[in-house]
Design an enzyme around this catalytic site. Structure first.
Site, PDB file in Angstrom:
ATOM      1  N   LYS A  13       1.340  -0.831  -0.241  1.00 47.42           N
ATOM      2  CA  LYS A  13      -0.006  -0.103   0.256  1.00 47.42           C
ATOM      3  C   LYS A  13       0.522   1.271   0.017  1.00 47.42           C
ATOM      4  O   LYS A  13       0.897   2.083  -0.775  1.00 47.42           O
ATOM      5  CB  LYS A  13      -0.777  -0.474   1.740  1.00 47.42           C
ATOM      6  CG  LYS A  13      -1.827  -1.286   1.011  1.00 47.42           C
ATOM      7  CD  LYS A  13      -2.194  -0.743   2.213  1.00 47.42           C
ATOM      8  CE  LYS A  13      -2.193  -1.266   3.708  1.00 47.42           C
ATOM      9  NZ  LYS A  13      -1.626  -2.481   4.527  1.00 47.42           N
ATOM     10  N   ARG A  88      -8.761   1.673  10.393  1.00 46.47           N
ATOM     11  CA  ARG A  88      -8.044  -0.031  10.523  1.00 46.47           C
ATOM     12  C   ARG A  88      -8.917  -0.545  11.234  1.00 46.47           C
ATOM     13  O   ARG A  88      -8.912  -2.155  11.663  1.00 46.47           O
ATOM     14  CB  ARG A  88      -6.680   0.329  11.205  1.00 46.47           C
ATOM     15  CG  ARG A  88      -5.411  -0.164  10.235  1.00 46.47           C
ATOM     16  CD  ARG A  88      -4.495  -0.043  11.165  1.00 46.47           C
ATOM     17  NE  ARG A  88      -3.116  -0.587  10.722  1.00 46.47           N
ATOM     18  CZ  ARG A  88      -2.372  -0.468  10.206  1.00 46.47           C
ATOM     19  NH1 ARG A  88      -2.083   0.922   9.940  1.00 46.47           N
ATOM     20  NH2 ARG A  88      -1.269  -1.319   9.972  1.00 46.47           N
ATOM     21  N   ARG A 127      11.878  -6.326   4.733  1.00 49.75           N
ATOM     22  CA  ARG A 127      11.589  -4.886   4.708  1.00 49.75           C
ATOM     23  C   ARG A 127      12.787  -4.100   5.540  1.00 49.75           C
ATOM     24  O   ARG A 127      13.101  -4.592   6.147  1.00 49.75           O
ATOM     25  CB  ARG A 127      10.270  -4.709   4.891  1.00 49.75           C
ATOM     26  CG  ARG A 127      10.207  -2.822   4.854  1.00 49.75           C
ATOM     27  CD  ARG A 127       8.638  -2.502   4.344  1.00 49.75           C
ATOM     28  NE  ARG A 127       8.065  -3.414   5.704  1.00 49.75           N
ATOM     29  CZ  ARG A 127       6.558  -2.950   5.771  1.00 49.75           C
ATOM     30  NH1 ARG A 127       5.858  -1.521   4.829  1.00 49.75           N
ATOM     31  NH2 ARG A 127       6.433  -3.315   6.971  1.00 49.75           N
ATOM     32  N   ARG A 160      12.924  -2.209  10.904  1.00 51.28           N
ATOM     33  CA  ARG A 160      11.755  -1.371  11.870  1.00 51.28           C
ATOM     34  C   ARG A 160      11.320  -2.314  13.289  1.00 51.28           C
ATOM     35  O   ARG A 160      11.258  -3.697  12.819  1.00 51.28           O
ATOM     36  CB  ARG A 160      10.328  -1.290  11.382  1.00 51.28           C
ATOM     37  CG  ARG A 160      10.145   0.441  10.675  1.00 51.28           C
ATOM     38  CD  ARG A 160       8.494   0.309   9.269  1.00 51.28           C
ATOM     39  NE  ARG A 160       7.793  -0.243  10.352  1.00 51.28           N
ATOM     40  CZ  ARG A 160       6.240   0.027   9.954  1.00 51.28           C
ATOM     41  NH1 ARG A 160       6.398   0.617   8.728  1.00 51.28           N
ATOM     42  NH2 ARG A 160       5.299  -1.109  10.596  1.00 51.28           N
ATOM     43  N   ARG A 171       0.537  -8.334  14.528  1.00 50.82           N
ATOM     44  CA  ARG A 171       0.183  -7.313  13.438  1.00 50.82           C
ATOM     45  C   ARG A 171      -1.011  -8.378  12.574  1.00 50.82           C
ATOM     46  O   ARG A 171      -1.733  -7.828  12.209  1.00 50.82           O
ATOM     47  CB  ARG A 171       1.335  -7.314  13.009  1.00 50.82           C
ATOM     48  CG  ARG A 171       2.264  -5.664  13.317  1.00 50.82           C
ATOM     49  CD  ARG A 171       3.444  -5.563  12.633  1.00 50.82           C
ATOM     50  NE  ARG A 171       3.368  -4.778  11.675  1.00 50.82           N
ATOM     51  CZ  ARG A 171       3.770  -4.170  10.555  1.00 50.82           C
ATOM     52  NH1 ARG A 171       4.909  -4.847  10.732  1.00 50.82           N
ATOM     53  NH2 ARG A 171       3.931  -3.103   9.868  1.00 50.82           N
TER      54      ARG A 171
END
Ligand code: AMP
Length: 220
Positions: A13, A88, A127, A160, A171
Site C-alpha cells: 500500500k 483500521r 523490509r 523496523r 500484527r
C-alpha cells in the site's frame, strides 16, 4: 480523488501510495508514518502510541481518529488524498465516513490489496527502511544500489522493530480480527475495488491505474 488503501501490512500500500502521490499530487497520508514521526519527536501522543506500535497492536481509536480526520480535511486535501493504514477498525471507518459526508466529499474508492499470509511474512521481514527519509527497500526484491544504504539520502537502513518476525504474527492477527471486516463494510457501500497484491510492483501499479481510470469515468 479521495482513496483509502486497505490491506494487510506488507501488501504494498505504501509503495503504491508514494508513486500515486507523486503522479497526481494527492497527499499520501500514512497513519503509521504519522505515528512514527510523533514517536520520534517525543510528543505526548507519540509517547502514548509507541508501546502499542512496538507490540504490533493498534493504538486506541481515541488517539488516531481525530488526528487522521483532521489531516484528511486540510486544504491541501481538497483535490484528493491517499489514506494508507487508516481506517483500521469499524469505529475509525464510521468516523471517517461521517466527517467526509459532513463536507459532501465522500470516498471515491477503497482499494483492497489482497495478499496471503506467506507473501506478507516474506515481504515484511525482508523490509528495510530509512529512519531519515522514510524510504522503503527489501533485501531481495527492492535492493538499494549500495547494500544497507538509502539511495535517496545515504542514511543506514534499519529493520523496523515491528517488522521483526516476533511482532509480525501479532500484527497479522490484529489485521485479520479488526481490519479485515472493513472489506465487507466498504463492499456494502459500493466503493470497494480489489487488487491482486502478490504481483510485482509494476503490475500492481498498472492494475491500479486501470481502476482509477474506471473510477474517474464513473458519473458522480
Ligand atoms: P503501519 O506502518 O501502517 O504498519 O503502522 C504501524 C503501527 O502504527 C501499527 O502496527 C499500529 O500500532 C499503529 N497504527 C497505524 N495506523 C493505525 C490505525 N489506523 N489505528 C491504530 N493503530 C495504527
Amino acid at each position: 480523488m479521495r482513496l483509502v488503501f486497505l490491506g494487510p501490512p506488507g501488501a504494498g500500500k505504501g509503495t503504491q501510495a508514494k508513486t500515486l502521490s507523486e503522479q497526481h499530487g494527492w497527499p499520501h497520508l500514512s497513519s503509521g508514518d504519522i505515528l512514527r514521526a510523533e514517536a520520534k519527536a517525543g510528543s505526548p501522543l507519540g509517547k502514548q502510541a509507541a508501546g502499542y506500535m512496538e507490540a504490533g497492536k493498534l493504538v486506541p481509536d481515541s488517539l488516531i481518529v481525530d488526528l487522521m480526520v483532521e489531516r484528511a480535511t486540510r486544504p491541501d486535501c481538497r483535490k484528493g488524498f491517499l489514506l494508507d493504514g487508516f481506517p483500521r477498525t469499524a469505529v475509525q471507518a464510521e468516523a471517517l465516513d461521517k466527517a467526509l459526508a459532513a463536507r459532501n466529499a465522500p470516498l471515491d474508492a477503497v482499494i483492497y490489496f489482497a495478499c496471503g499470509d506467506v507473501e506478507v511474512l516474506g515481504r515484511i521481514t525482508g523490509r528495510r527502511t530509512c529512519p531519515n527519509c522514510g524510504g522503503v527497500y527489501h533485501v531481495r526484491t527492492l535492493q538499494p544500489k549500495k547494500e544497507g544504504v538509502c539511495d535517496r539520502c545515504g542514511a543506514a537502513l534499519v529493520q523496523r522493530k515491528d517488522d521483526s518476525e516476533a511482532v509480525v504474527g501479532q500484527r497479522l492477527a490484529t489485521y485479520r480480527l479488526l481490519t479485515e471486516p472493513l472489506i465487507e463494510y466498504y463492499r456494502a457501500r459500493g466503493v470497494l475495488r480489489q487488487i491482486e497484491a502478490e504481483q510485482s510492483i509494476g503490475a500492481i501499479n498498472e492494475e491500479l491505474a486501470g481502476i482509477l481510470t474506471q473510477v474517474s469515468a464513473r458519473p458522480s
